[in-house]
Design a protein around this motif. Sequence first.
Motif, PDB file in Angstrom:
ATOM      1  N   HIS A 229       0.833  -1.203   0.000  1.00 48.91           N
ATOM      2  CA  HIS A 229       0.000   0.000   0.000  1.00 48.91           C
ATOM      3  C   HIS A 229       0.874   1.262   0.000  1.00 48.91           C
ATOM      4  O   HIS A 229       0.563   2.244  -0.693  1.00 48.91           O
ATOM      5  CB  HIS A 229      -0.934  -0.001   1.207  1.00 48.91           C
ATOM      6  N   ALA A 230       1.955   1.260   0.780  1.00 54.12           N
ATOM      7  CA  ALA A 230       2.855   2.412   0.809  1.00 54.12           C
ATOM      8  C   ALA A 230       3.553   2.584  -0.535  1.00 54.12           C
ATOM      9  O   ALA A 230       3.700   3.711  -1.043  1.00 54.12           O
ATOM     10  CB  ALA A 230       3.880   2.243   1.926  1.00 54.12           C
ATOM     11  N   GLN A 231       4.001   1.490  -1.123  1.00 53.96           N
ATOM     12  CA  GLN A 231       4.623   1.542  -2.443  1.00 53.96           C
ATOM     13  C   GLN A 231       3.654   2.090  -3.491  1.00 53.96           C
ATOM     14  O   GLN A 231       4.007   2.969  -4.284  1.00 53.96           O
ATOM     15  CB  GLN A 231       5.100   0.146  -2.849  1.00 53.96           C
ATOM     16  N   ASN A 232       2.443   1.595  -3.504  1.00 54.11           N
ATOM     17  CA  ASN A 232       1.460   2.058  -4.487  1.00 54.11           C
ATOM     18  C   ASN A 232       1.183   3.556  -4.339  1.00 54.11           C
ATOM     19  O   ASN A 232       1.108   4.283  -5.331  1.00 54.11           O
ATOM     20  CB  ASN A 232       0.157   1.271  -4.352  1.00 54.11           C
ATOM     21  N   ALA A 233       1.011   4.017  -3.103  1.00 51.54           N
ATOM     22  CA  ALA A 233       0.741   5.443  -2.896  1.00 51.54           C
ATOM     23  C   ALA A 233       1.920   6.288  -3.351  1.00 51.54           C
ATOM     24  O   ALA A 233       1.745   7.333  -4.003  1.00 51.54           O
ATOM     25  CB  ALA A 233       0.438   5.703  -1.422  1.00 51.54           C
ATOM     26  N   ALA A 234       3.123   5.826  -3.039  1.00 52.83           N
ATOM     27  CA  ALA A 234       4.314   6.598  -3.384  1.00 52.83           C
ATOM     28  C   ALA A 234       4.452   6.785  -4.888  1.00 52.83           C
ATOM     29  O   ALA A 234       4.766   7.880  -5.366  1.00 52.83           O
ATOM     30  CB  ALA A 234       5.560   5.914  -2.817  1.00 52.83           C
ATOM     31  N   PHE A 235       4.185   5.719  -5.647  1.00 52.01           N
ATOM     32  CA  PHE A 235       4.457   5.791  -7.076  1.00 52.01           C
ATOM     33  C   PHE A 235       3.227   6.096  -7.937  1.00 52.01           C
ATOM     34  O   PHE A 235       3.379   6.581  -9.057  1.00 52.01           O
ATOM     35  CB  PHE A 235       5.163   4.521  -7.538  1.00 52.01           C
ATOM     36  N   SER A 236       2.036   5.869  -7.434  1.00 51.53           N
ATOM     37  CA  SER A 236       0.862   6.227  -8.234  1.00 51.53           C
ATOM     38  C   SER A 236       0.401   7.651  -7.959  1.00 51.53           C
ATOM     39  O   SER A 236      -0.172   8.309  -8.835  1.00 51.53           O
ATOM     40  CB  SER A 236      -0.298   5.258  -7.951  1.00 51.53           C
ATOM     41  N   GLN A 237       0.665   8.151  -6.746  1.00 55.20           N
ATOM     42  CA  GLN A 237       0.192   9.483  -6.362  1.00 55.20           C
ATOM     43  C   GLN A 237       1.342  10.485  -6.212  1.00 55.20           C
ATOM     44  O   GLN A 237       1.387  11.506  -6.895  1.00 55.20           O
ATOM     45  CB  GLN A 237      -0.595   9.390  -5.054  1.00 55.20           C
ATOM     46  N   ASN A 238       2.296  10.189  -5.336  1.00 51.28           N
ATOM     47  CA  ASN A 238       3.346  11.155  -5.034  1.00 51.28           C
ATOM     48  C   ASN A 238       4.230  11.471  -6.235  1.00 51.28           C
ATOM     49  O   ASN A 238       4.578  12.632  -6.474  1.00 51.28           O
ATOM     50  CB  ASN A 238       4.210  10.660  -3.877  1.00 51.28           C
ATOM     51  N   MET A 239       4.607  10.439  -6.991  1.00 50.71           N
ATOM     52  CA  MET A 239       5.505  10.671  -8.116  1.00 50.71           C
ATOM     53  C   MET A 239       4.827  11.450  -9.235  1.00 50.71           C
ATOM     54  O   MET A 239       5.485  12.085 -10.049  1.00 50.71           O
ATOM     55  CB  MET A 239       6.052   9.350  -8.652  1.00 50.71           C
ATOM     56  N   ARG A 240       3.525  11.439  -9.261  1.00 49.32           N
ATOM     57  CA  ARG A 240       2.782  12.176 -10.283  1.00 49.32           C
ATOM     58  C   ARG A 240       2.956  13.683 -10.103  1.00 49.32           C
ATOM     59  O   ARG A 240       2.924  14.450 -11.063  1.00 49.32           O
ATOM     60  CB  ARG A 240       1.303  11.806 -10.215  1.00 49.32           C
ATOM     61  N   THR A 241       3.149  14.121  -8.869  1.00 50.09           N
ATOM     62  CA  THR A 241       3.229  15.557  -8.590  1.00 50.09           C
ATOM     63  C   THR A 241       4.605  16.006  -8.122  1.00 50.09           C
ATOM     64  O   THR A 241       4.859  17.220  -8.043  1.00 50.09           O
ATOM     65  CB  THR A 241       2.200  15.944  -7.520  1.00 50.09           C
ATOM     66  N   PHE A 242       5.510  15.078  -7.824  1.00 47.14           N
ATOM     67  CA  PHE A 242       6.832  15.477  -7.318  1.00 47.14           C
ATOM     68  C   PHE A 242       7.706  15.978  -8.463  1.00 47.14           C
ATOM     69  O   PHE A 242       8.053  15.232  -9.388  1.00 47.14           O
ATOM     70  CB  PHE A 242       7.517  14.301  -6.623  1.00 47.14           C
ATOM     71  N   ASN A 243       8.052  17.250  -8.414  1.00 48.60           N
ATOM     72  CA  ASN A 243       8.951  17.836  -9.408  1.00 48.60           C
ATOM     73  C   ASN A 243       9.526  19.117  -8.813  1.00 48.60           C
ATOM     74  O   ASN A 243       8.804  20.110  -8.661  1.00 48.60           O
ATOM     75  CB  ASN A 243       8.224  18.137 -10.718  1.00 48.60           C
ATOM     76  N   VAL A 244      10.805  19.061  -8.448  1.00 50.82           N
ATOM     77  CA  VAL A 244      11.430  20.215  -7.794  1.00 50.82           C
ATOM     78  C   VAL A 244      12.424  20.919  -8.721  1.00 50.82           C
ATOM     79  O   VAL A 244      13.165  21.798  -8.281  1.00 50.82           O
ATOM     80  CB  VAL A 244      12.138  19.793  -6.487  1.00 50.82           C
ATOM     81  N   ARG A 245      12.439  20.560  -9.977  1.00 50.15           N
ATOM     82  CA  ARG A 245      13.454  21.076 -10.899  1.00 50.15           C
ATOM     83  C   ARG A 245      13.497  22.600 -10.946  1.00 50.15           C
ATOM     84  O   ARG A 245      14.578  23.196 -10.981  1.00 50.15           O
ATOM     85  CB  ARG A 245      13.208  20.527 -12.311  1.00 50.15           C
ATOM     86  N   ASN A 246      12.350  23.234 -10.950  1.00 50.29           N
ATOM     87  CA  ASN A 246      12.302  24.688 -11.076  1.00 50.29           C
ATOM     88  C   ASN A 246      12.394  25.416  -9.734  1.00 50.29           C
ATOM     89  O   ASN A 246      12.310  26.658  -9.697  1.00 50.29           O
ATOM     90  CB  ASN A 246      11.029  25.112 -11.805  1.00 50.29           C
ATOM     91  N   ARG A 247      12.588  24.654  -8.660  1.00 46.88           N
ATOM     92  CA  ARG A 247      12.660  25.279  -7.333  1.00 46.88           C
ATOM     93  C   ARG A 247      13.984  25.012  -6.619  1.00 46.88           C
ATOM     94  O   ARG A 247      14.183  25.466  -5.489  1.00 46.88           O
ATOM     95  CB  ARG A 247      11.495  24.800  -6.457  1.00 46.88           C
ATOM     96  N   LEU A 248      14.891  24.293  -7.263  1.00 47.75           N
ATOM     97  CA  LEU A 248      16.149  23.942  -6.610  1.00 47.75           C
ATOM     98  C   LEU A 248      16.924  25.176  -6.159  1.00 47.75           C
ATOM     99  O   LEU A 248      17.625  25.144  -5.136  1.00 47.75           O
ATOM    100  CB  LEU A 248      17.012  23.093  -7.544  1.00 47.75           C
ATOM    101  N   HIS A 249      16.800  26.268  -6.892  1.00 47.62           N
ATOM    102  CA  HIS A 249      17.526  27.495  -6.547  1.00 47.62           C
ATOM    103  C   HIS A 249      17.057  28.085  -5.216  1.00 47.62           C
ATOM    104  O   HIS A 249      17.754  28.924  -4.631  1.00 47.62           O
ATOM    105  CB  HIS A 249      17.355  28.546  -7.655  1.00 47.62           C
ATOM    106  N   GLU A 250      15.898  27.630  -4.729  1.00 44.63           N
ATOM    107  CA  GLU A 250      15.376  28.146  -3.465  1.00 44.63           C
ATOM    108  C   GLU A 250      16.049  27.499  -2.253  1.00 44.63           C
ATOM    109  O   GLU A 250      15.926  28.004  -1.133  1.00 44.63           O
ATOM    110  CB  GLU A 250      13.874  27.908  -3.384  1.00 44.63           C
ATOM    111  N   ILE A 251      16.714  26.372  -2.444  1.00 44.62           N
ATOM    112  CA  ILE A 251      17.331  25.652  -1.327  1.00 44.62           C
ATOM    113  C   ILE A 251      18.625  26.361  -0.943  1.00 44.62           C
ATOM    114  O   ILE A 251      19.575  26.414  -1.730  1.00 44.62           O
ATOM    115  CB  ILE A 251      17.601  24.179  -1.694  1.00 44.62           C
ATOM    116  N   GLN A 252      18.680  26.902   0.263  1.00 49.54           N
ATOM    117  CA  GLN A 252      19.830  27.683   0.706  1.00 49.54           C
ATOM    118  C   GLN A 252      20.772  26.903   1.618  1.00 49.54           C
ATOM    119  O   GLN A 252      21.882  27.369   1.905  1.00 49.54           O
ATOM    120  CB  GLN A 252      19.355  28.951   1.424  1.00 49.54           C
TER     121      GLN A 252
END
Length: 312
Positions: A229-252
């Motif tokens: 269940h944890a695996q399914n949630a991680a890859f069917s839901q979380n990976m669909r919206t996880f994208n930090v490419r355009n925000r990496l510059h914010e990490i200080q």
Amino acid sequence: MTDNTSTSTATVTMDDGAKLFVKVLGGPVSNTAKPLLIALHGAPGLISHLESEATFSFLAPHYRVLAYDARGSGASDGTPPYTHARWIRDIEALREWAGTADGKFVLAGHSYGGFIALDYALTHGDRLRGLVLRDTWTDGQAGSMGALARVVTSPRVAGKVDVERQIRLWSGNLESQAEFEASILEILSVYAPPDELVEKHNREQGINPGEAPAALEGDGSTKPRYNWHAQNAAFSQNMRTFNVRNRLHEIQARTLVMVGRHDIVTPVAFSEEIASKVPHAELVLFEESGHNPALDEPAKFQKTVLEFLQSL
């Protein structure tokens, strides 16, 4: 006299009542004068604190290392939701439970733990003394679908895996616990570096053929507790919206980015992207490693991490 390198375990209750299994290396958790490092393991529903413990135990003389089973993994409760927001709230609860002298700590994430660490850095970056990333990616959809393609075509497993089952694994559509276990076991070999490097590492570490530790789970001494269940949630839901490419510059936060040259799951290009866009980041390549440099090149890994932490 207090033992500054002792190990203790605890069960910590979250705000929704879920209980997490925690292990603290490096002396009593109450010693807030000693800096804190919280380690995030990879693969929700598969990996546990054992990976974090095996990786960072060498830091016990210098840090309180908090290794724990994320909710849905290992000995922690399987209480959903399995979202990055919920896992980040759990990190915050553990940070407050452990305590620090100035409210800051070092966060270390491996593989999927790196995804959560990146999201944490974008949410609570002011609480980070440093960020340690190992073999992770920046884009959930590109990362998971690319990993699927590379895994099923790897010479080590090509023609020997159930491709449809691997599609269900990497898209978060597994149908049972048994299928989760079968899908992982058939691809374990792809996480390691090339065979000649595995043999070289085994000779250097005095490991006999057939006795090498598992590529994913810490020292390989304990069978994973699968939670599909944890695996399914991680890859069917979380990976669909996880994208930090355009925000990496914010990490200080000062950031150490590490990756194995032969990692086909989270390949070098992702780590290069992180290191090039995070303002205060440094990249270290491990030329003889696959998905886990801490296991493949332990001496170099430990030296790299310790020097980074000492520079903070």
